[in-house]
Design a protein around this motif. Sequence first.
Motif, PDB file in Angstrom:
ATOM      1  N   GLY A   1       0.815  -1.223   0.000  1.00  0.00           N
ATOM      2  CA  GLY A   1       0.000   0.000   0.000  1.00  0.00           C
ATOM      3  C   GLY A   1       0.839   1.259   0.000  1.00  0.00           C
ATOM      4  N   PRO A   2       0.234   2.411  -0.064  1.00  0.00           N
ATOM      5  CA  PRO A   2      -1.210   2.623  -0.024  1.00  0.00           C
ATOM      6  C   PRO A   2      -1.908   2.325  -1.355  1.00  0.00           C
ATOM      7  N   ARG A   3      -1.142   2.104  -2.437  1.00  0.00           N
ATOM      8  CA  ARG A   3      -1.770   1.748  -3.711  1.00  0.00           C
ATOM      9  C   ARG A   3      -2.635   0.505  -3.518  1.00  0.00           C
ATOM     10  N   MET A   4      -3.708   0.413  -4.298  1.00  0.00           N
ATOM     11  CA  MET A   4      -4.592  -0.744  -4.240  1.00  0.00           C
ATOM     12  C   MET A   4      -4.953  -1.186  -5.652  1.00  0.00           C
ATOM     13  N   HIS A   5      -5.294  -2.475  -5.767  1.00  0.00           N
ATOM     14  CA  HIS A   5      -5.688  -3.011  -7.066  1.00  0.00           C
ATOM     15  C   HIS A   5      -6.598  -4.216  -6.893  1.00  0.00           C
ATOM     16  N   MET A   6      -7.211  -4.628  -8.009  1.00  0.00           N
ATOM     17  CA  MET A   6      -7.985  -5.861  -8.076  1.00  0.00           C
ATOM     18  C   MET A   6      -7.720  -6.492  -9.435  1.00  0.00           C
ATOM     19  N   MET A   7      -8.022  -7.772  -9.558  1.00  0.00           N
ATOM     20  CA  MET A   7      -7.749  -8.490 -10.805  1.00  0.00           C
ATOM     21  C   MET A   7      -8.922  -9.418 -11.108  1.00  0.00           C
ATOM     22  N   PHE A   8      -9.277  -9.486 -12.397  1.00  0.00           N
ATOM     23  CA  PHE A   8     -10.378 -10.356 -12.832  1.00  0.00           C
ATOM     24  C   PHE A   8     -10.195 -10.670 -14.308  1.00  0.00           C
ATOM     25  N   ALA A   9     -10.943 -11.639 -14.785  1.00  0.00           N
ATOM     26  CA  ALA A   9     -11.011 -11.932 -16.215  1.00  0.00           C
ATOM     27  C   ALA A   9     -12.331 -11.363 -16.729  1.00  0.00           C
ATOM     28  N   GLU A  10     -12.244 -10.534 -17.774  1.00  0.00           N
ATOM     29  CA  GLU A  10     -13.458  -9.993 -18.385  1.00  0.00           C
ATOM     30  C   GLU A  10     -14.156 -11.129 -19.135  1.00  0.00           C
ATOM     31  N   PRO A  11     -15.399 -10.930 -19.585  1.00  0.00           N
ATOM     32  CA  PRO A  11     -16.148 -12.030 -20.202  1.00  0.00           C
ATOM     33  C   PRO A  11     -15.443 -12.682 -21.390  1.00  0.00           C
ATOM     34  N   GLY A  12     -14.557 -11.957 -22.060  1.00  0.00           N
ATOM     35  CA  GLY A  12     -13.827 -12.516 -23.198  1.00  0.00           C
ATOM     36  C   GLY A  12     -12.625 -13.346 -22.800  1.00  0.00           C
ATOM     37  N   GLY A  13     -12.307 -13.387 -21.502  1.00  0.00           N
ATOM     38  CA  GLY A  13     -11.223 -14.233 -21.021  1.00  0.00           C
ATOM     39  C   GLY A  13      -9.922 -13.515 -20.730  1.00  0.00           C
ATOM     40  N   ASN A  14      -9.803 -12.224 -21.027  1.00  0.00           N
ATOM     41  CA  ASN A  14      -8.563 -11.491 -20.785  1.00  0.00           C
ATOM     42  C   ASN A  14      -8.503 -10.989 -19.346  1.00  0.00           C
ATOM     43  N   ARG A  15      -7.298 -11.066 -18.755  1.00  0.00           N
ATOM     44  CA  ARG A  15      -7.111 -10.598 -17.385  1.00  0.00           C
ATOM     45  C   ARG A  15      -7.018  -9.074 -17.384  1.00  0.00           C
ATOM     46  N   VAL A  16      -7.761  -8.456 -16.459  1.00  0.00           N
ATOM     47  CA  VAL A  16      -7.784  -7.007 -16.324  1.00  0.00           C
ATOM     48  C   VAL A  16      -7.491  -6.660 -14.870  1.00  0.00           C
ATOM     49  N   GLU A  17      -6.595  -5.713 -14.687  1.00  0.00           N
ATOM     50  CA  GLU A  17      -6.304  -5.182 -13.360  1.00  0.00           C
ATOM     51  C   GLU A  17      -6.849  -3.766 -13.318  1.00  0.00           C
ATOM     52  N   ILE A  18      -7.530  -3.437 -12.243  1.00  0.00           N
ATOM     53  CA  ILE A  18      -7.943  -2.049 -12.004  1.00  0.00           C
ATOM     54  C   ILE A  18      -7.083  -1.575 -10.837  1.00  0.00           C
ATOM     55  N   ILE A  19      -6.404  -0.448 -11.037  1.00  0.00           N
ATOM     56  CA  ILE A  19      -5.454   0.021 -10.036  1.00  0.00           C
ATOM     57  C   ILE A  19      -5.727   1.466  -9.648  1.00  0.00           C
ATOM     58  N   TRP A  20      -5.629   1.732  -8.367  1.00  0.00           N
ATOM     59  CA  TRP A  20      -5.665   3.078  -7.830  1.00  0.00           C
ATOM     60  C   TRP A  20      -4.244   3.371  -7.353  1.00  0.00           C
ATOM     61  N   PRO A  21      -3.548   4.329  -7.990  1.00  0.00           N
ATOM     62  CA  PRO A  21      -2.131   4.558  -7.701  1.00  0.00           C
ATOM     63  C   PRO A  21      -1.855   5.372  -6.434  1.00  0.00           C
ATOM     64  N   ALA A  22      -2.869   5.833  -5.736  1.00  0.00           N
ATOM     65  CA  ALA A  22      -2.709   6.562  -4.477  1.00  0.00           C
ATOM     66  C   ALA A  22      -1.814   7.782  -4.624  1.00  0.00           C
ATOM     67  N   GLY A  23      -2.012   8.521  -5.718  1.00  0.00           N
ATOM     68  CA  GLY A  23      -1.266   9.758  -5.906  1.00  0.00           C
ATOM     69  C   GLY A  23       0.170   9.569  -6.335  1.00  0.00           C
ATOM     70  N   GLN A  24       0.534   8.400  -6.778  1.00  0.00           N
ATOM     71  CA  GLN A  24       1.926   8.156  -7.185  1.00  0.00           C
ATOM     72  C   GLN A  24       2.096   8.330  -8.671  1.00  0.00           C
TER      73      GLN A  24
END
Length: 133
Positions: A110-133
């Motif tokens: 931290g303090p950065r945060m992220h999550m990871m998932f596969a979209e319906p087409g099968g590709n991995r996607v990360e959503i990231i909040w950089p915490a001002g960096q």
Amino acid sequence: MTTKGINHLGLTVRDLEQTTAFFTDLLGWTLLGRDDSYPRTTVSDGHCRFTLWQVDQSRPMTDFNRRTNIGLHHVALEVATKEDLFEMADKVRAWPGIVMEFEPEPLAGGPRMHMMFAEPGGNRVEIIWPAGQ
């Protein structure tokens, strides 16, 4: 001479309609183009552009495995605030065809945060909040 950044990212997807809807309806991206003869769509969030290609469904498909395939490991998209990250997690979790890998969590302590998932087409996607960096 040097490059100036990514012009677009091309992703092959399991179901073009499902993945296009994921980007436009859930993420709020704009549909820039469609070519049903190829078939492909182009979507953008105003900063980056993805071309989504329909996999040839007449042949056996192989899902991506980040540990055994050469190529795209994942694509990381940035959100402006921590609240945006958690709001996005709620939307993603409820979207049909999503496979959550992990919920929002600290990144590298931290303090950065992220999550990871596969979209319906099968590709991995990360959503990231950089915490001002």
